[in-house]
Design a protein around this motif. Sequence first.
Motif, mmCIF file in Angstrom:
data_model
loop_
_atom_site.group_PDB
_atom_site.id
_atom_site.type_symbol
_atom_site.label_atom_id
_atom_site.label_comp_id
_atom_site.label_asym_id
_atom_site.label_seq_id
_atom_site.Cartn_x
_atom_site.Cartn_y
_atom_site.Cartn_z
ATOM 1 N N ARG A 18 0.829 -1.206 0.000
ATOM 2 C CA ARG A 18 0.000 0.000 0.000
ATOM 3 C C ARG A 18 0.865 1.258 0.000
ATOM 4 O O ARG A 18 0.561 2.226 -0.689
ATOM 5 C CB ARG A 18 -0.952 -0.002 1.194
ATOM 6 C CG ARG A 18 -2.097 -0.999 1.002
ATOM 7 C CD ARG A 18 -3.079 -0.987 2.147
ATOM 8 N NE ARG A 18 -2.462 -1.730 3.244
ATOM 9 C CZ ARG A 18 -2.552 -1.410 4.525
ATOM 10 N NH1 ARG A 18 -3.265 -0.378 4.899
ATOM 11 N NH2 ARG A 18 -1.968 -2.135 5.442
ATOM 12 N N ALA A 21 2.152 1.761 -3.448
ATOM 13 C CA ALA A 21 1.102 2.291 -4.326
ATOM 14 C C ALA A 21 0.905 3.787 -4.089
ATOM 15 O O ALA A 21 0.764 4.554 -5.042
ATOM 16 C CB ALA A 21 -0.205 1.533 -4.091
ATOM 17 N N LEU A 25 1.351 6.408 -7.302
ATOM 18 C CA LEU A 25 0.105 6.938 -7.875
ATOM 19 C C LEU A 25 0.171 8.408 -8.299
ATOM 20 O O LEU A 25 -0.417 8.757 -9.332
ATOM 21 C CB LEU A 25 -1.070 6.688 -6.946
ATOM 22 C CG LEU A 25 -1.655 5.285 -7.083
ATOM 23 C CD1 LEU A 25 -2.721 5.030 -6.035
ATOM 24 C CD2 LEU A 25 -2.204 5.050 -8.470
ATOM 25 N N ARG A 62 -1.653 -4.553 -8.909
ATOM 26 C CA ARG A 62 -2.984 -4.043 -9.259
ATOM 27 C C ARG A 62 -3.875 -3.975 -8.022
ATOM 28 O O ARG A 62 -4.585 -2.998 -7.803
ATOM 29 C CB ARG A 62 -3.621 -4.933 -10.323
ATOM 30 C CG ARG A 62 -4.929 -4.410 -10.882
ATOM 31 C CD ARG A 62 -5.477 -5.419 -11.913
ATOM 32 N NE ARG A 62 -6.525 -4.852 -12.725
ATOM 33 C CZ ARG A 62 -7.804 -4.772 -12.364
ATOM 34 N NH1 ARG A 62 -8.170 -5.193 -11.182
ATOM 35 N NH2 ARG A 62 -8.698 -4.263 -13.186
ATOM 36 N N VAL A 65 -2.844 -0.979 -5.840
ATOM 37 C CA VAL A 65 -3.273 0.291 -6.427
ATOM 38 C C VAL A 65 -4.779 0.496 -6.218
ATOM 39 O O VAL A 65 -5.220 1.579 -5.841
ATOM 40 C CB VAL A 65 -2.897 0.344 -7.931
ATOM 41 C CG1 VAL A 65 -3.615 1.457 -8.648
ATOM 42 C CG2 VAL A 65 -1.392 0.487 -8.086
ATOM 43 N N CYS A 66 -5.561 -0.552 -6.429
ATOM 44 C CA CYS A 66 -7.015 -0.450 -6.242
ATOM 45 C C CYS A 66 -7.389 -0.294 -4.771
ATOM 46 O O CYS A 66 -8.400 0.332 -4.453
ATOM 47 C CB CYS A 66 -7.713 -1.670 -6.836
ATOM 48 S SG CYS A 66 -7.660 -1.707 -8.636
ATOM 49 N N SER A 69 -6.692 3.574 -3.901
ATOM 50 C CA SER A 69 -7.286 4.623 -4.715
ATOM 51 C C SER A 69 -8.679 4.230 -5.179
ATOM 52 O O SER A 69 -8.846 3.298 -5.966
ATOM 53 C CB SER A 69 -6.409 4.908 -5.934
ATOM 54 O OG SER A 69 -7.067 5.777 -6.833
ATOM 55 N N CYS A 72 -8.915 4.600 -8.982
ATOM 56 C CA CYS A 72 -8.338 3.486 -9.735
ATOM 57 C C CYS A 72 -9.195 2.229 -9.644
ATOM 58 O O CYS A 72 -9.197 1.412 -10.560
ATOM 59 C CB CYS A 72 -6.924 3.189 -9.254
ATOM 60 S SG CYS A 72 -5.744 4.477 -9.695
ATOM 61 N N ARG A 81 -4.979 3.316 -13.194
ATOM 62 C CA ARG A 81 -4.806 1.990 -12.574
ATOM 63 C C ARG A 81 -3.716 1.190 -13.284
ATOM 64 O O ARG A 81 -2.830 0.624 -12.657
ATOM 65 C CB ARG A 81 -6.134 1.218 -12.608
ATOM 66 C CG ARG A 81 -6.029 -0.191 -12.059
ATOM 67 C CD ARG A 81 -7.381 -0.909 -12.024
ATOM 68 N NE ARG A 81 -8.038 -0.967 -13.326
ATOM 69 C CZ ARG A 81 -9.249 -0.468 -13.571
ATOM 70 N NH1 ARG A 81 -9.936 0.137 -12.629
ATOM 71 N NH2 ARG A 81 -9.773 -0.579 -14.778
ATOM 72 N N GLY A 84 -0.336 2.927 -12.656
ATOM 73 C CA GLY A 84 0.096 2.673 -11.280
ATOM 74 C C GLY A 84 0.572 1.249 -11.086
ATOM 75 O O GLY A 84 1.575 0.994 -10.412
ATOM 76 N N THR A 85 -0.115 0.307 -11.702
ATOM 77 C CA THR A 85 0.272 -1.101 -11.610
ATOM 78 C C THR A 85 1.647 -1.319 -12.232
ATOM 79 O O THR A 85 2.515 -1.969 -11.643
ATOM 80 C CB THR A 85 -0.779 -1.989 -12.304
ATOM 81 O OG1 THR A 85 -2.033 -1.808 -11.657
ATOM 82 C CG2 THR A 85 -0.382 -3.446 -12.266
ATOM 83 N N LEU A 88 4.338 0.355 -10.015
ATOM 84 C CA LEU A 88 4.581 -0.383 -8.780
ATOM 85 C C LEU A 88 5.367 -1.660 -9.064
ATOM 86 O O LEU A 88 6.290 -2.004 -8.314
ATOM 87 C CB LEU A 88 3.264 -0.705 -8.073
ATOM 88 C CG LEU A 88 3.365 -1.339 -6.691
ATOM 89 C CD1 LEU A 88 4.249 -0.507 -5.750
ATOM 90 C CD2 LEU A 88 1.983 -1.518 -6.092
#
Length: 158
Positions: A18, A21, A25, A62, A65-66, A69, A72, A81, A84-85, A88
């Motif tokens: 987290r 992420a 982001l 993934r 990120v979800c 956010s 995302c 998304r 960011g994936t 990361l």
Amino acid sequence: MSTPSALVRPTGIPLTHRLGAHLVLPLARLLARLPPRHITTVLGFLRGRAAAATPRQAQAARDAVCAVSLRCAGPQGCLPRSLGTALLCRLWGAWPTWCTGVRMVPPFAAHAWVEAGGRPVGEGVPDDYFSRLLVVDPARGGAQLPPDRAGSAVRDVP
């Protein structure tokens, strides 16, 4: 009248994922505002010679990120998304295949996603559901390993 919907956000994500992420982001949101050719140029530079991401790494990125956010995690958040994936995964030393394209079935819609192992990650659709238009895959000849050795030598999720 609107149709009620609820976003399903991943739970149980490790704190380090987290935090990572949260770190990537802002850059993902900034990249999402650029024209497509600039996005692909920046991503091509950032991927460097990173190893190809495994499906497990890409799914973990993934999910992280979800989890952090709401944008995302939503249906209109595919570009930040996916960016960011990918970022990361890069922070973890790997690179998924970042793609943008369109749905192959009506209604027409643009979409951005990541792939690992030749399959879309976390999309819940068949492999041929999207047609790729822009792709930034792991560097050729760099740290990519042959398919028979990739599972044992590619660094796993931290």
